[in-house]
Design a protein around this motif. Structure first.
Motif: not given
Length: 623
Positions: A187, A192-193, A347, A351, A594
């Motif tokens: 983090v 982002e978790s 997660f 990502q 993203k």
């Protein structure tokens, strides 16, 4: 102890970690597998089974590529079933009931027999990251181990919290502590978790059950196996499972504990698996149902421990016990341990790249439940792909990915990377738009050449696949080339209430009729002679039947895949600035920025990106 630098370090030795370590080591990387308890390598934390709907296809794909899950599933199997046999072959899904202890033992023996693989028992508490690149790990004892790449397969252990009624305590699984430190570091690095939950049912003493009151669930009369290799053999005898049901009385007893249920009183805030809900969730969501199935599954050949599939719960243990004793056949049940729920960190997989390497830290890979998936098979396939790509990166070779029309593994990873998940992701046949191509029977045709090219699948495996393919193609051609007269054909057709023929025709045309089976065409002398002369086994015969009967569907699906794959060749620059596309919706710009899709095809599958947005993007790319 660790003066040398490893090529690949794998953290965690569950299904994902075991496949990742085996793949990297077998491809020539000096690999270290670090786990908190070496006695629990490839532990079956939940149900003692491998495969099932779509999951069986994944195990076959892992095996075809040269992974170990299919082999271990065969050596530890106590029962085999081919599910959905009444439907078309795209839906057929192999499943085995496993001997839990033998499964873990066989996995460990395979890993210990793998060259280039070292082991270490310790908790990894953090990563060593320099200039946005992972260069090793550090343990809770302060040991630092350097590596060129790291694969995290932490399962449910990251800040794991176990719930039983109004009690909760830290743990990654019953009897084992949670892992701490990694989430907080990631983090801080910008990841982002989130939190997810899963659960497991009670384990009970089979000696206390009355199986005469239940419905026996035997295995297949002619069991198959998972692995395409001939080093394993089909089962010659099997253990049965049993089926019983809950009732309104059982539901009423369970409801008495709802006020102490962490799921209903707010203690659990994370999302659980939609397609494997707890028993309390089922009776709450499906209040119109007066009973639910419970599958009573043996944990092995010789143990008396049983797994109660369908009774996953986090209710207080006294409520679990009281309710289960009201189930038919369970009147005198004795518990080995109660069911529980577990919350853990994950997660969001958007990502990641398609190689499962993280976008933020070079050389760092995630696989398994850390990516928000659920299931041994989903985890194992990700571990295999992460291990392959970690090795290829170290060797400075081209990355290895699978497209959606090549494998269920490709569908799984693309769904995760492109769409993300807010609940534990489980694979189904319905998620694959090309499921007629991605059958369990042809996983070796699709993937063994790729596995051989990677150095994972052996030459023996490749030759066996090529022989099977050659024989099935020749058998299909035999049906296309061989004619049959009305005198030969009509007695068989009449016996099946199928329209008779008035003139000579090709066997292929008759065999393609939906109600004509291999047993019917074997009544033709030419067919039986061909089978005997060419020593065709059941695998070849089944493959031929599918190719004959579903030729039109297969060809249509291939054409559709080819059309869409043209978009896979339209690459998007990694540094493309979506903010300049003012005629595109704000949501689409945000999602594209993203996820950073690699191709137009991937961009088109992102939730919130419309066909019009894709048209705008194509214009800006000069298309």
């Amino acid at each position: 102890m660790f003066n040398e630098e490893y090529d690949v370090i794998v953290v965690g030795a569950g299904h994902a970690g075991s496949e990742a370590a085996a793949a990297a080591a077998n491809m020539g990387s000096k690999t270290l597998l670090i786990t908190m308890n070496l006695q629990n390598i490839a532990q079956m934390s939940c149900n003692p089974a491998m495969g099932g709907i779509a999951k069986g296809q994944i195990v076959r794909e892992i095996d075809a590529l040269g992974g170990y899950s299919g082999i271990v599933s065969d050596t530890s199997a106590i029962q085999f079933k081919m599910l959905n046999k009444s439907k078309g072959p795209a839906m057929w899904s192999p499943r085995v009931q496993s001997d839990r202890m033998r499964f873990a033992e066989d996995w460990r023996m395979l890993l210990e027999g793998t060259e280039n693989l070292d082991f270490y028992q310790e908790m990894v508490s953090g990563l060593i990251v320099e200039n946005h690149k992972v260069v090793g790990v550090k343990t809770s004892l302060g040991v630092e181990v350097r590596a060129k790449s790291v694969v995290l397969t932490n399962g449910t252990f990251l800040n794991g919290l176990i719930h039983i009624g109004d009690k909760n305590f830290g743990g990654g699984r019953a009897g084992e502590r949670a892992a701490t430190g990694i989430t907080e570091q990631l983090v801080n690095l910008g990841f982002e978790s989130g939190r997810m939950k899963t659960g497991t049912p009670p384990r009970v003493d089979g000696r206390s059950l009355d199986f005469s009151k239940m419905v026996e669930q035997p295995g297949d009369e002619n069991p198959e196996k998972f692995s395409y290799l001939d080093i394993t053999k089909p089962l010659t005898h099997q253990r049965s499972c049993h089926l019983t049901y809950t009732s309104e009385a059982v539901h009423d007893l369970l409801r008495e504990g709802f006020d102490r249920s962490p799921m209903f009183n707010g203690r659990i805030k994370s999302v659980g698996p939609r397609y494997c809900p707890s028993i309390e969730d089922k009776i709450n969501r499906f209040a119109d149902k007066d009973r639910h199935q419970l599958f009573v599954e043996p944990e092995g050949w010789n143990t008396c421990e049983y797994y109660i599939n369908g009774f996953s719960t986090s209710l207080p243990e006294d409520v679990q016990f009281k309710a289960l004793r009201s189930v038919v056949g369970f009147e005198n049940v004795k518990f080995f341990r109660p069911g529980y729920a577990i919350e853990y960190d994950y997660f969001p997989p958007t990502q990641l790249k398609h190689t499962l390497e993280t976008k933020l830290v070079e050389g760092l890979y995630f696989a398994g439940q850390i990516n928000g998936t659920t299931g041994y098979e989903e985890a194992a396939s990700q571990g295999l792909m992460a291990g392959i790509n970690a090795c290829l990166k170290v060797q400075e070779k081209e990355a290895f990915t699978l497209q959606r029309d090549e494998a269920y593994i490709g569908v799984l990873i693309d769904d995760l990377i492109t769409k993300g998940t807010e609940e534990p992701y489980r694979m189904f046949t319905s998620r694959a738009e090309y499921r007629t191509l991605l059958r369990q029977d042809n996983a070796d045709f699709r993937l063994t050449p790729k596995g051989y090219g990677l150095g994972l699948a052996s030459e023996k495996r490749l030759k066996r696949m090529e022989e099977k393919q050659s024989k099935s193609e020749a058998f299909v051609q035999f049906f296309k080339d061989t004619s049959i007269t009305p005198d030969e054909a009509n007695p068989v057709l009449e016996s099946k209430n199928s329209a008779t023929v008035k003139q000579q025709d090709k066997m292929f045309k008759l065999y393609a009729r939906p109600n004509i089976t291999i047993d019917d065409v074997r009544k033709f002398e030419a067919v039986e002679n061909y089978i005997q002369a060419n020593d065709l086994d059941n695998e070849v015969i089944e493959q031929t039947e599918i190719q004959v009967k579903y030729a039109g569907y297969i060809e249509k699906e291939k054409n559709n895949a080819d059309k869409l794959n043209r978009l896979e060749n339209l690459k998007i620059p990694a540094d493309f600035d979506y903010s300049k596309l003012k005629s595109m919706s704000i949501e689409a710009r945000q999602k594209l920025d993203k996820i950073k899709p690699v191709t137009i095809s991937q961009a088109s599958r992102i939730s919130g990106v419309s066909p019009n947005d894709i048209s705008v993007l194509l214009v800006y790319l000069g298309r």
